[in-house]
Motif scaffolding. Structure first.
Motif, PDB file in Angstrom:
ATOM      1  N   ALA A 131       0.807  -1.228   0.000  1.00  0.00           N
ATOM      2  CA  ALA A 131       0.000   0.000   0.000  1.00  0.00           C
ATOM      3  C   ALA A 131       0.842   1.281   0.000  1.00  0.00           C
ATOM      4  N   HIS A 132       1.983   1.281   0.721  1.00  0.00           N
ATOM      5  CA  HIS A 132       2.723   2.543   0.820  1.00  0.00           C
ATOM      6  C   HIS A 132       3.757   2.730  -0.298  1.00  0.00           C
ATOM      7  N   GLY A 133       4.003   1.670  -1.075  1.00  0.00           N
ATOM      8  CA  GLY A 133       4.888   1.805  -2.234  1.00  0.00           C
ATOM      9  C   GLY A 133       6.360   2.019  -1.908  1.00  0.00           C
ATOM     10  N   GLU A 134       6.737   1.856  -0.643  1.00  0.00           N
ATOM     11  CA  GLU A 134       8.143   2.070  -0.260  1.00  0.00           C
ATOM     12  C   GLU A 134       8.935   0.764  -0.269  1.00  0.00           C
ATOM     13  N   GLY A 135       8.276  -0.328  -0.630  1.00  0.00           N
ATOM     14  CA  GLY A 135       8.942  -1.630  -0.656  1.00  0.00           C
ATOM     15  C   GLY A 135       9.018  -2.262   0.724  1.00  0.00           C
ATOM     16  N   GLY A 136       9.506  -3.455   0.747  1.00  0.00           N
ATOM     17  CA  GLY A 136       9.585  -4.143   2.033  1.00  0.00           C
ATOM     18  C   GLY A 136      10.209  -5.512   1.910  1.00  0.00           C
ATOM     19  N   GLN A 137      10.101  -6.276   2.983  1.00  0.00           N
ATOM     20  CA  GLN A 137      10.713  -7.613   3.025  1.00  0.00           C
ATOM     21  C   GLN A 137       9.837  -8.535   3.866  1.00  0.00           C
TER      22      GLN A 137
END
Ligand code: NAD
Length: 284
Positions: A131-137
């Motif tokens: 949802a926030h478009g900042e990426g993740g893991q």
């Protein structure tokens, strides 16, 4: 995820052992951490310990073998931190027992904590990370027993499942900027052999990994190996490194590498049995 400072992580099984080691390593790297666990007292002790070191942490109690509790924990994470970047599906139990001592409740407990919670974790937290478009893991704790099974096959079923899920999702989620890692620890010095301490009441009496084992000597070797095992804080730092570098597999040591070589050699030897034959194919 190169820059961890200020990111938000949700870690299950964070009150002790490997989960606490991961939470501690992430907090040291400046990550805000929501600790999740079923064991309330241990959870509060863990939260207070990390908070005393100035980490931005909070805690939420949940039985991850219940989807609704995991969903509530996700809501609590968003309420507290606004967003989430890192999901660590780590909670697990050494349950299930061996052939001859299996029960429906034993399977459901072990599958529920070790595998369903990972499936639900990805279903619930995946869209929140997207949802926030900042990426993740997404890091999920399997085991070396998820790469080369041995005694206690019911536990190994859950761990092979976590490996398959992680391998299968990695290309799909890479396109969305989400890395997927599977942690496959060897023998780590934790309370895993005392897993029935967290058995939810609804399962009644179930077999622990140590009960009814066909190969009790092997189980005793695992118990001794865990007692003398690797420091969970060392594993936590490896996971932090694996997140920063998007490792597909996070391995803790090479002790069981020969067992994995042996498994693949055995599979290959069975390809040799049918090599050169021409199977009938196609419509007919
Ligand atoms: N210790 C090892 O040698 C080893 C090796 C390979 C894999 N693993 C895996 O590592 C993970 C962590 O285990 P550990 O070794 O740190 O053991 P541990 O018992 O010290 O920690 C497990 C944590 O999970 C929590 N938990 C158990 N049931 C839960 C539930 N229903 N809901 C929420 N939390 C629950 C426990 O309270 C505990 O804090 C597990 O998935 C385990 O299978 C451990």
């Amino acid at each position: 995820m190169r820059d961890l400072e200020g990111k938000v992580a949700f870690v299950t099984g964070a009150a002790s052992g490997i989960g606490l080691g991961i939470a501690r390593a992430l907090a040291h790297a400046g990550v805000k951490v929501m600790l999740c666990d079923i064991e309330e007292q241990a959870l509060e002790t863990a939260r207070a310990g990390l908070a005393a070191g100035n980490a931005d942490v909070a805690a939420v109690r949940a039985d991850v073998s219940l989807r609704a509790e995991l969903e509530a924990a996700a809501r609590a994470t968003i309420e507290r931190f606004g967003k989430v970047h890192i999901l660590v599906n780590n909670a697990g139990v050494g349950g299930g027992g061996d052939y001859g001592s299996w029960t429906q409740a034993g399977w459901e407990w072990t599958l529920g904590v070790n595998l369903w919670s990972v499936i639900w974790g990805i279903e619930i937290f995946g869209p929140l990370i997207e949802a926030h478009g900042e990426g993740g893991q997404i890091v999920s704790t399997a085991s070396i027993a998820g790469l080369a099974g041995g005694v206690n096959p019911s536990y190994n079923v859950t761990k092979y499942g976590v490996v398959a899920l992680s391998e299968g999702l990695r290309p799909t989620l890479a396109e969305k900027g989400i890395g997927v890692s599977v942690l496959c620890p060897g023998l780590i010095r934790t309370r895993i052999m005392d897993s029935t301490r967290n058995l939810p009441e609804r399962f009644g009496q179930v077999e622990a990994m140590t009960e009814g084992a066909a190969d009790n000597a092997a189980i005793e070797m695992i118990r001794a190996g865990v007692a003398m095992g690797i420091d969970p804080d060392y594993v936590g730092e490896l996971v932090r490194e694996g997140i920063e570098e998007d490792w597909a597999y996070i391995l803790t040591d090479t002790d069981f590498e020969p067992a994995i070589d042996e498994r693949f050699a055995n599979i290959k030897a069975h390809f040799d049995k049918i090599r050169g034959r021409v199977p009938p194919r196609g419509a007919g």
